[in-house]
Scaffold this active site. Structure first.
Site, PDB file in Angstrom:
ATOM      1  N   LEU A 159      -2.106   1.993  18.580  1.00  0.00           N
ATOM      2  CA  LEU A 159      -1.694   3.323  19.025  1.00  0.00           C
ATOM      3  C   LEU A 159      -2.586   3.771  20.183  1.00  0.00           C
ATOM      4  O   LEU A 159      -3.795   3.533  20.177  1.00  0.00           O
ATOM      5  CB  LEU A 159      -1.790   4.301  17.855  1.00  0.00           C
ATOM      6  CG  LEU A 159      -0.822   3.992  16.703  1.00  0.00           C
ATOM      7  CD1 LEU A 159      -1.224   4.740  15.437  1.00  0.00           C
ATOM      8  CD2 LEU A 159       0.619   4.341  17.096  1.00  0.00           C
ATOM      9  N   HIS A 219      -7.979  -0.752   6.051  1.00  0.00           N
ATOM     10  CA  HIS A 219      -8.339  -2.012   6.705  1.00  0.00           C
ATOM     11  C   HIS A 219      -8.923  -2.956   5.653  1.00  0.00           C
ATOM     12  O   HIS A 219      -9.772  -2.535   4.854  1.00  0.00           O
ATOM     13  CB  HIS A 219      -9.365  -1.738   7.809  1.00  0.00           C
ATOM     14  CG  HIS A 219      -9.773  -2.978   8.539  1.00  0.00           C
ATOM     15  ND1 HIS A 219      -8.946  -3.607   9.442  1.00  0.00           N
ATOM     16  CD2 HIS A 219     -10.907  -3.715   8.477  1.00  0.00           C
ATOM     17  CE1 HIS A 219      -9.559  -4.687   9.903  1.00  0.00           C
ATOM     18  NE2 HIS A 219     -10.744  -4.772   9.342  1.00  0.00           N
ATOM     19  N   ASN A 273      -6.002   5.198   7.922  1.00  0.00           N
ATOM     20  CA  ASN A 273      -5.611   3.785   7.973  1.00  0.00           C
ATOM     21  C   ASN A 273      -6.368   3.044   6.879  1.00  0.00           C
ATOM     22  O   ASN A 273      -7.433   3.475   6.461  1.00  0.00           O
ATOM     23  CB  ASN A 273      -5.966   3.179   9.336  1.00  0.00           C
ATOM     24  CG  ASN A 273      -5.577   1.714   9.438  1.00  0.00           C
ATOM     25  OD1 ASN A 273      -4.479   1.324   9.023  1.00  0.00           O
ATOM     26  ND2 ASN A 273      -6.466   0.889   9.967  1.00  0.00           N
ATOM     27  N   ASN A 325       0.839  -1.213   0.000  1.00  0.00           N
ATOM     28  CA  ASN A 325       0.000   0.000   0.000  1.00  0.00           C
ATOM     29  C   ASN A 325       0.866   1.252   0.000  1.00  0.00           C
ATOM     30  O   ASN A 325       0.546   2.241  -0.653  1.00  0.00           O
ATOM     31  CB  ASN A 325      -0.951  -0.009   1.198  1.00  0.00           C
ATOM     32  CG  ASN A 325      -2.192  -0.839   0.935  1.00  0.00           C
ATOM     33  OD1 ASN A 325      -3.048  -0.451   0.138  1.00  0.00           O
ATOM     34  ND2 ASN A 325      -2.267  -2.002   1.571  1.00  0.00           N
TER      35      ASN A 325
HETATM   36  C1  GRF Z   1      -3.077  -4.679   4.071  1.00  0.00           C
HETATM   37  O1  GRF Z   1      -3.933  -5.746   3.822  1.00  0.00           O
HETATM   38  C2  GRF Z   1      -3.790  -3.611   4.851  1.00  0.00           C
HETATM   39  O2  GRF Z   1      -5.140  -3.530   4.558  1.00  0.00           O
HETATM   40  C3  GRF Z   1      -3.590  -4.061   6.266  1.00  0.00           C
HETATM   41  O3  GRF Z   1      -2.305  -4.610   6.312  1.00  0.00           O
HETATM   42  C4  GRF Z   1      -1.934  -5.065   5.020  1.00  0.00           C
HETATM   43  C5  GRF Z   1      -0.657  -4.383   4.674  1.00  0.00           C
HETATM   44  O4  GRF Z   1      -0.132  -4.821   3.456  1.00  0.00           O
HETATM   45  N1  GRF Z   1      -3.794  -2.947   7.178  1.00  0.00           N
HETATM   46  P1  GRF Z   1       1.021  -4.014   2.750  1.00  0.00           P
HETATM   47  O5  GRF Z   1       2.188  -3.953   3.728  1.00  0.00           O
HETATM   48  O6  GRF Z   1       0.511  -2.654   2.420  1.00  0.00           O
HETATM   49  O7  GRF Z   1       1.372  -4.797   1.535  1.00  0.00           O
END
Ligand code: GRF
Length: 218
Positions: A96, A112, A110, A16
């Protein structure tokens, strides 16, 4: 255009994070990713960020043990020292405290991997499959002290298929995550959101024809 200064907090592979970095390269993107912080030494995302020429920092949470606030004070100081305006959590595996969250109220996002408020917490894809839901997805939201709550900025959905495993479903949801996180950041950084009665209102909106029906009858 003056871009909002953004820090991304990670603990792992940072896919991400990479999507945000790529999107922020566009000239008209209202935010610039200026710092990536990991609470885990050697997190895969750190290398990717450095390859993109972005400053990285490691602030290990482990040595602080149960003293969450001491860790967060250091995190906060680092963010302030870099004049950070918005924080994006991207696979940041550390709860946090209200101390930190209130300092970044309305300025911390964030992502999710579920359609909140369904499936807060861990193992979202396994739980969605166990329930037999037909639509699943991902949510970008503002962070509040309560975990996986807070005003919802943007959601994206996928159809759940009969043959799905947690892995195949996770992969499709991840594809959605990589689209909605940059879009949500664009919206927030560009001033296109406002909080009203605990909800996030936005100038963008889905088209009334954006209907996802699952399963589709062929
Ligand atoms: C993702 O599935 C996100 O939704 C969750 O943790 C994962 C992180 O994946 N919070 P990446 O490190 O961004 O590949």
């Amino acid at each position: 255009m003056e871009k909002r200064r953004v820090a991304i907090l990670i603990s792992g592979r940072g896919s991400n994070m990479t999507a945000l970095i790529e999107a922020a390269k566009a000239e008209d993107f209202p935010a610039g990713i200026v710092l990536v912080i990991s609470n885990i030494a050697g997190a895969g995302g750190l290398t990717k960020a450095a390859e993109s020429g972005i400053e990285t920092a490691t602030i290990e949470s482990k040595p602080f043990g149960k003293d969450r606030e001491a860790f967060e004070r250091k995190l906060h100081e680092t963010l302030v020292a870099h004049n950070i305006e918005l924080v994006c959590l991207a696979g940041f595996l550390r709860l946090l405290t209200p101390w930190f969250v209130t300092r970044w109220d309305g300025r911390m996002l964030n992502i999710h991997p579920a359609l909140l408020p369904s499936y807060r917490g861990l193992h979202t894809h396994e739980r969605a499959l166990a329930d037999g839901v037909k639509i699943h997805g991902a949510t970008v939201h503002f962070v509040v002290p309560e975990m996986d709550s807070g005003p919802i900025i943007m959601q994206g959905a996928v159809a759940v298929l009969d043959g799905d495993t947690p892995e195949t479903l996770a992969a499709r949801v991840l594809g959605v995550e990589h689209r909605i996180y940059p879009d949500a950041l664009r919206l927030v950084a560009g001033g296109g959101t406002r909080i009203e009665n605990g909800q996030c209102k936005t100038e963008a909106s889905g088209s009334p024809d954006d209907t996802l029906i699952s399963p589709a009858i062929i």
